[in-house]
Write an enzyme that holds these catalytic residues in place. Structure first.
Site, PDB file in Angstrom:
ATOM      1  N   ASP A 143       0.806  -1.216   0.000  1.00  0.00           N
ATOM      2  CA  ASP A 143       0.000   0.000   0.000  1.00  0.00           C
ATOM      3  C   ASP A 143       0.844   1.274   0.000  1.00  0.00           C
ATOM      4  OD1 ASP A 143      -2.551  -1.248   0.026  1.00  0.00           O
ATOM      5  OD2 ASP A 143      -2.293  -1.687   2.157  1.00  0.00           O
ATOM      6  N   ARG A 189      -7.586   0.684   0.006  1.00  0.00           N
ATOM      7  CA  ARG A 189      -8.859   1.115   0.588  1.00  0.00           C
ATOM      8  C   ARG A 189      -8.845   2.582   0.985  1.00  0.00           C
ATOM      9  NH1 ARG A 189      -7.141  -2.984   4.957  1.00  0.00           N
ATOM     10  NH2 ARG A 189      -5.705  -1.770   6.190  1.00  0.00           N
TER      11      ARG A 189
END
Length: 408
Positions: A143, A189
């Site tokens: 991420d 996300r």
């Protein structure tokens, strides 16, 4: 006091580079005469005293080299959240008792934001109780959302896989002489680094992806549909690369699930978040009357070791070695980091930051690296990400398939 026995674990989601960090730890420890033990399934397994001798399971340099190119987490993983040490000191007493009984001088934990929370808490408890055990967190996450570091190990390899996959999917989608839209859903996300890396697919005359959606830049759905319709006047195939956490201007997820439909892990993060690609493909197809398709790259993004970045693996290994040298120098409560010192040519140096300054913080793409309409990234982002995917690592193949280190 010198370091004689070191304990290392892996936590959180795997990456194509997390085992390279482990290899760097073992290799450097061995060079310094330090015995290395591995906790199985992170701190959660350690509480059950599930520990292996890495000098026995990884005895040679050849084993370590194969480990570097093996996907997933060799030691296993967990998403276990240590409680506040004042509210519930029991697990800390158990862990530190294990350290004392087994002569553990240092603990290294390879992971992301949540793993840095774990190592920060252990370091704080050690300081509060006067323990001589040293604690270092080793960064990893596809991420790329850790503070204090230019980029995280795992991100470069994931970016390489994403850009390659988007380019291949775009070419596949354009073989028929008809108007169509392809939506590629990419992990992320809360931070859009991975979706943004799809911009590297734009080479060899390929214009895709034509739009990139990230959580950092909410987009109005009607405006997005209009932009797609306008782009259809230039090309028969339009490709969107979208973060799973893409949002509307009101902050809601574009694919907002029913309340309670998404389970969360011990740290309160969504354990599974998908459907944005399918939602947007349906929305665009319904409003424009076009053929649409949604593709989710899913966990392939973090385990595609056959397409790992050589730069990523080398830096991951170097960070593991930096962590070992830090504890050997008497340091604790730190995290080794990469600092970029040049772009052309790309150069870096390695340093250390306080892990408490990193834990439970999240780094996002600078808004200036996203176009004002929120539908693309800028040349500054391209300059940032391009060197991270550089270099190829040929897999070791047996009977035509990649060979990996045997599982524990």
């Amino acid at each position: 006091m010198g370091i004689r026995r070191l304990l290392v674990g892996q936590s959180g989601g795997p990456t194509a580079a997390i085992n390279a960090s482990l290899a760097g730890v073992v290799e450097t420890a061995r060079a310094l005469g330090i015995k290395t033990l591995g906790m199985r399934h992170g701190v959660e397994g350690l509480l059950e005293e599930d520990v292996v001798d890495l000098d026995l399971t990884l005895p040679t340099a050849a084993h370590l080299q194969l480990l570097r190119q093996t996907p997933a987490s060799y030691l296993g993983s967990c998403r276990f959240k240590l409680p506040d040490m004042m509210a519930d000191p029991a697990p800390y007493r158990d862990l530190f008792s294990y350290f004392d009984i087994n002569g553990i001088d240092a603990v290294l934990y390879i992971g992301g934001n949540d793993s840095m929370d774990t190592i920060s808490k252990l370091a704080a408890y050690g300081e509060a109780t006067g323990s001589s055990v040293r604690f270092i967190g080793v960064p990893k996450t596809i991420d790329n959302d850790l503070e204090g570091i230019d980029h995280t190990p795992g991100f470069g390899s994931a970016a390489k896989f994403i850009a390659t996959s988007v380019a291949e999917l775009a070419r596949d989608a354009s073989v028929y002489d008809l108007d169509n839209v392809l939506v590629v859903e990419i992990m992320g996300r809360d931070a859009g680094w991975l979706a943004a890396s799809s911009v590297l697919a734009r080479q060899d005359g390929l214009g895709a992806p034509h739009f990139i959606l990230t959580p950092e830049a909410p987009v109005d759905e009607a405006a997005l549909v209009d932009a797609v319709a306008d782009r259809m006047g230039e090309t028969r195939t339009v490709v969107l690369a979208v973060s799973e956490g893409a949002r509307r201007p009101d902050g809601s997820l574009m694919c907002e699930p029913p309340t309670g439909a998404i389970k969360v892990d011990a740290f309160g993060h969504a354990a599974a978040l998908s459907g944005t690609g399918r939602y947007l493909a349906g929305l665009i197809g319904g409003r424009l009357g076009l053929k649409t398709r949604a593709v989710e790259l899913s966990t392939l993004q973090r385990c595609a070791s056959h397409l790992a970045s050589a730069t990523d693996l080398a830096e991951a290994s170097a960070l593991g070695g930096t962590a070992v040298r830090a504890v050997a120098d008497g340091l604790t409560g730190k995290m080794p980091v990469i600092r970029r010192t040049g772009d052309r040519p790309y150069t870096v140096e390695y340093g250390l930051v306080d892990v408490a300054d990193v834990a439970n913080k999240e780094r996002h793409i600078p808004r200036a690296w996203i176009t004002p309409d929120g539908l693309d990234v800028t040349s500054e982002f391209v300059e940032y990400v391009r060197p991270l995917v550089a270099g190829e690592v040929a897999p070791y193949c047996v009977d035509g398939l990649p060979h990996h280190i045997p599982a524990l």
